[in-house]
Design a protein around this motif. Sequence first.
Motif, PDB file in Angstrom:
ATOM      1  N   ASN A  83       3.882   6.117  -5.211  1.00  0.00           N
ATOM      2  CA  ASN A  83       4.027   6.248  -6.664  1.00  0.00           C
ATOM      3  C   ASN A  83       2.813   6.857  -7.349  1.00  0.00           C
ATOM      4  O   ASN A  83       2.946   7.434  -8.435  1.00  0.00           O
ATOM      5  N   MET A  84       1.643   6.735  -6.726  1.00  0.00           N
ATOM      6  CA  MET A  84       0.410   7.145  -7.394  1.00  0.00           C
ATOM      7  C   MET A  84      -0.317   8.296  -6.708  1.00  0.00           C
ATOM      8  O   MET A  84      -1.202   8.919  -7.306  1.00  0.00           O
ATOM      9  N   GLY A  85       0.007   8.560  -5.429  1.00  0.00           N
ATOM     10  CA  GLY A  85      -0.715   9.593  -4.697  1.00  0.00           C
ATOM     11  C   GLY A  85      -2.061   9.091  -4.206  1.00  0.00           C
ATOM     12  O   GLY A  85      -2.365   7.902  -4.275  1.00  0.00           O
ATOM     13  N   ASP A  86      -2.884  10.006  -3.701  1.00  0.00           N
ATOM     14  CA  ASP A  86      -4.206   9.622  -3.214  1.00  0.00           C
ATOM     15  C   ASP A  86      -5.086   9.168  -4.373  1.00  0.00           C
ATOM     16  O   ASP A  86      -5.107   9.792  -5.441  1.00  0.00           O
ATOM     17  N   SER A  87      -5.862   8.117  -4.140  1.00  0.00           N
ATOM     18  CA  SER A  87      -6.720   7.591  -5.203  1.00  0.00           C
ATOM     19  C   SER A  87      -7.993   8.411  -5.388  1.00  0.00           C
ATOM     20  O   SER A  87      -8.575   8.445  -6.471  1.00  0.00           O
ATOM     21  N   TYR A  90       0.832  -1.208   0.000  1.00  0.00           N
ATOM     22  CA  TYR A  90       0.000   0.000   0.000  1.00  0.00           C
ATOM     23  C   TYR A  90       0.865   1.254   0.000  1.00  0.00           C
ATOM     24  O   TYR A  90       0.622   2.193  -0.773  1.00  0.00           O
ATOM     25  N   GLU A  91       1.876   1.276   0.851  1.00  0.00           N
ATOM     26  CA  GLU A  91       2.735   2.463   0.944  1.00  0.00           C
ATOM     27  C   GLU A  91       3.466   2.727  -0.370  1.00  0.00           C
ATOM     28  O   GLU A  91       3.601   3.889  -0.792  1.00  0.00           O
ATOM     29  N   LYS A  92       3.919   1.679  -1.040  1.00  0.00           N
ATOM     30  CA  LYS A  92       4.625   1.861  -2.309  1.00  0.00           C
ATOM     31  C   LYS A  92       3.672   2.379  -3.381  1.00  0.00           C
ATOM     32  O   LYS A  92       4.032   3.261  -4.177  1.00  0.00           O
ATOM     33  N   MET A  93       2.452   1.837  -3.411  1.00  0.00           N
ATOM     34  CA  MET A  93       1.471   2.292  -4.397  1.00  0.00           C
ATOM     35  C   MET A  93       1.094   3.753  -4.140  1.00  0.00           C
ATOM     36  O   MET A  93       1.003   4.557  -5.071  1.00  0.00           O
TER      37      MET A  93
END
Length: 213
Positions: free
Chosen positions: A15-19, A9-12
Amino acid sequence: MKLTITELYEKMHQNMGDSGWWPAESKAEIIVGAIMIQNTNWRNADKAVAGFRERTNFDPNQIRQLTTAELYDLVRPAGFYKNKSRAVAAVFTWLSQYNDDYQQASQSLGPTLRKELLKLHGIGDETADVLLTYIFEQPTFISDKYARVLFTQLGIPNLTNYQSLARQVKLPANFTSAAAQDFHGLIDEFGKVYFHPLTKFQESFLTDDRLIL
């Protein structure tokens, strides 16, 4: 690299910011959207959601006052209109006994909440977990198709249906409801980018990772 659920989760997120998930202006809209998206795509679901917005502004009382014919017309763009109409009616009728107070429903039912949701017409495992996470703010992992594809790519075998992953994943105790909501959104946004076609996963920031459950 080997990743735990928290590290994934932390890596995503890094790399992607808040969904920004679930994209909606109210919890009632999320409920309708969660039912409309069943067995269809977002384009079709959004058409039905837009119809509900125009007709009811997602006021639970106005939704309950819709006739069967009116529900059919609103739901039709999302397909399976009879079943989904019954599901919408069932959920909002059920909520009325708690005065549309989600916290009251959650507190009254406690650990039996998921079981009660599954008793409602048209509410299966995935929709129940979406409602737990986004409506009742109970951190729950949603083992949807994108999650199963991602976890398969990260080395978890035999993910053939919803329960095959759900029974293996329990979010860590430090996961807040906001984090659980964001995690689901990140997985689905990731899937939209890297799973069509699946070979694009090799271009992603997770391509060299493996998950530890």
